[in-house]
Scaffold this active site. Sequence first.
Site, PDB file in Angstrom:
ATOM      1  N   ASP A 289      55.800 -15.635  -4.950  1.00 47.10           N
ATOM      2  CA  ASP A 289      56.040 -16.762  -4.056  1.00 47.10           C
ATOM      3  C   ASP A 289      55.290 -16.474  -2.751  1.00 47.10           C
ATOM      4  OD1 ASP A 289      56.856 -19.150  -3.044  1.00 47.10           O
ATOM      5  OD2 ASP A 289      58.990 -18.815  -3.319  1.00 47.10           O
TER       6      ASP A 289
HETATM    7  C1  BGC Z   1      58.414 -21.886  -1.963  1.00 46.14           C
HETATM    8  C2  BGC Z   1      57.921 -22.229  -3.341  1.00 46.14           C
HETATM    9  C3  BGC Z   1      56.652 -23.023  -3.271  1.00 46.14           C
HETATM   10  C4  BGC Z   1      55.626 -22.231  -2.474  1.00 46.14           C
HETATM   11  C5  BGC Z   1      54.289 -22.925  -2.350  1.00 46.14           C
HETATM   12  C6  BGC Z   1      57.327 -21.262  -1.109  1.00 46.14           C
HETATM   13  O1  BGC Z   1      57.724 -21.129   0.204  1.00 46.14           O
HETATM   14  O2  BGC Z   1      59.509 -20.999  -2.067  1.00 46.14           O
HETATM   15  O3  BGC Z   1      58.922 -22.924  -4.035  1.00 46.14           O
HETATM   16  O4  BGC Z   1      56.197 -23.308  -4.558  1.00 46.14           O
HETATM   17  O5  BGC Z   1      56.134 -22.008  -1.179  1.00 46.14           O
HETATM   18  O6  BGC Z   1      54.354 -24.001  -1.509  1.00 46.14           O
END
Ligand code: BGC
Length: 732
Positions: A289
């Site tokens: 993530d």
């Molecule tokens: C979130 C994810 C997301 C990613 C990309 C992160 O902060 O937890 O769910 O897919 O950002 O935007």
Amino acid sequence: MRFTLPVTLLLTSLSLASTYGEEINFDYKKADLPIEKRVEVLLSQMTLEEKVKQLTQGLAGDNNNPNNQNPKVDKFDALLGSVIFGTDNVYERNAIQKQVMEKSRLGIPLLFGDDIIHGYRTMFPSPLAQSCSWNPSLIEESCRVAALEGKSAGIDWTFSPMIDIARDARWGRMMEGYGEDPYATSVYTRAAVRGYQGETMPYRMAACLKHYVAYGASEGGRDYAYTEVSRQTLWDTYLPPYEAGVEAGALTLMSGFNDISGIPATANHYTLTEVLRGKWDFRGFVVSDWHSMAQLQTHGFVADHAEAAAKSINAGLDMDMIDGIYPAHLANQVKEGNVSEKTIDESVARVLRVKFQLGLFDNPYTPVEEREKRYLLPEYRKAAYQSAVESMVLLKNDDKALPITNKIKNVALIGPLVKAKNDLMGGWSARGRAEDVIDIEEGLRKAAPKGMKIKYAQGCDINSDKTDRFAEAMEIARNSDIVILCVGESRGMSGENTSRSSLSLPGVQEQLIDEIAKTGKPVVLLVTSGRAISFHKIEPKVKSILMTWHLGTEAGNAIAALLFGNENPSGRLSITLPRTEGQIPIYYNMRSRGRRHQGFYQDISTDPMYWFGHGLSYTSYDYTDFKVSHNEFTASDNLTVSVNVRNTGEKTGKETVFLYMHDVAASITQPMKRLIGFEKVELKPNESKTVTFTLEPQKDMSFANDKGDKLLEPGKFVLMVDKHKKDVFLKK
Ligand code: BGC
């Protein structure tokens, strides 16, 4: 036979090839070769630098996640494996892809990812709302439409579905998932994967199961916080939806931000390798993530980024989202002997495999079509409308205040959500635009019977302490026959980084309800939110409560259809709504406490406000002839459970039949009630249907131990549908 390449590409590649001193075998570009062969041919020619770059994701275009702001990247490293693509500009997308295809030695197409969570331009209800429809085909359709719109904008990969079981409404990300139940979430996960990907290669778009795993257990509902999860709970609560998604063929997973009992998810060898690859034979790749690899240091799990790189890849984490840690450190970690090149090769092969499965090598560019032809098509809006209709849950309806009949002449439409187009879409609304949304006032005015007058007053803001507009709202309430009061949360109050300590309505909205209730007029409460709201104090003051959640583009049309009785509510809760936050955690499939007659709260009822599965309709249903094929059975018998459901009211409706079971005595204690089947049926007045479930005991009635083995032990099981129960016995 050698593959003939377009001349330009061949020239570029050969000239680049000569700088490496050897000719390139382009067989991996042959569409008719088996994917594994193509992966092998390509991988065998890659340098360590090229490999590491394939494991790296950058950013292109504007990013729509306010929590993750990074400077915009203008120049592209033609070796990158993937980018998060934050715009829908197909020209830009193809131009970037062209650079990658033509300026890199091997021409490995870039994978464009984005957060398409509940629609791309046509916004569907939030996933939490959709899960209250109990209609997996609607979920599949919403994901299919989202994928078609997203793909037309150049997106190959969505970071969805989010399948974290959530039982704590203080955690704002509850709105992104499918509720509190592992079984229901598993069914919905399969539907979402089918919808996004399709079932045959080249896949429409890659799905990403996230956030692997147990992120929903964040302590105190605080986002990004520690999660205390035993192996037992991992296996019986948090892992099942992932197992279902992997079985359904999801191409990718994203690791969670959370620290799972001391081993962060991004570098957790047990979950990423032993379970995912070892037990489930997953062949796709896992992305971290946003900055979760750098956060290994914040968690106190590694001393520096070099160690983060080594620990992550060795645990089974294939692609670095945004951190830049893999490109900075992996090659060196290989040289220092902390990471083997074989490990890198395995990860690269997984990434390449997905690119081949998506057909990117064969068709790297997105066909350019006008926006009008690809967004908000009538069939997309229709699907969003149907999903919105079935997502709403009628929690309370005293004196049949709903539907609003022709006798009502004056409607007071009050509240900060009435015209809040942007908020009605909810969090993670991708490329959704407020101007596409039918708001509640527009919907009601269009659908209202002739002669009905609708007066509007905002009453207050969603989240401020100003009460100066109460008087105007009370005035129109006094002069009405019924008040429709639209309260709730703004778009930004749920989703990532939106934890709340209180589940009360924000600002002065509860005060507004109090004041309006004092007029003595019947109040119908419409609640727009991304989480459970505490109705403890509000409930006695209103006749009806309709949970509308964040409904998306067709919100106003769907709400109006339900309020005027053109549609019949059929949503049922996929989460338990606590009376107050003090009851958290509370969910339907709890294990029994030791003393069932004691241990109650002294100040409020121990029962929640509304249980999982609750939801009213404008008609009524009767359940009869509950039958189970066997009183005694063996592990190899299939059990048939059937029940007759009749519509005993005057309106056509859709009823969800829930099948629960309880394993009375087991070597690992079991929930008092566990959902093992559901089916939604449509019934005209007086019509009846027999709903039948076929249970394979080993698959449907077993439970997991802390190693993920599925145990089925002899003894008594109780099967339950509606108010009917039947004991059945598994023989030794
Ligand atoms: C979130 C994810 C997301 C990613 C990309 C992160 O902060 O937890 O769910 O897919 O950002 O935007």
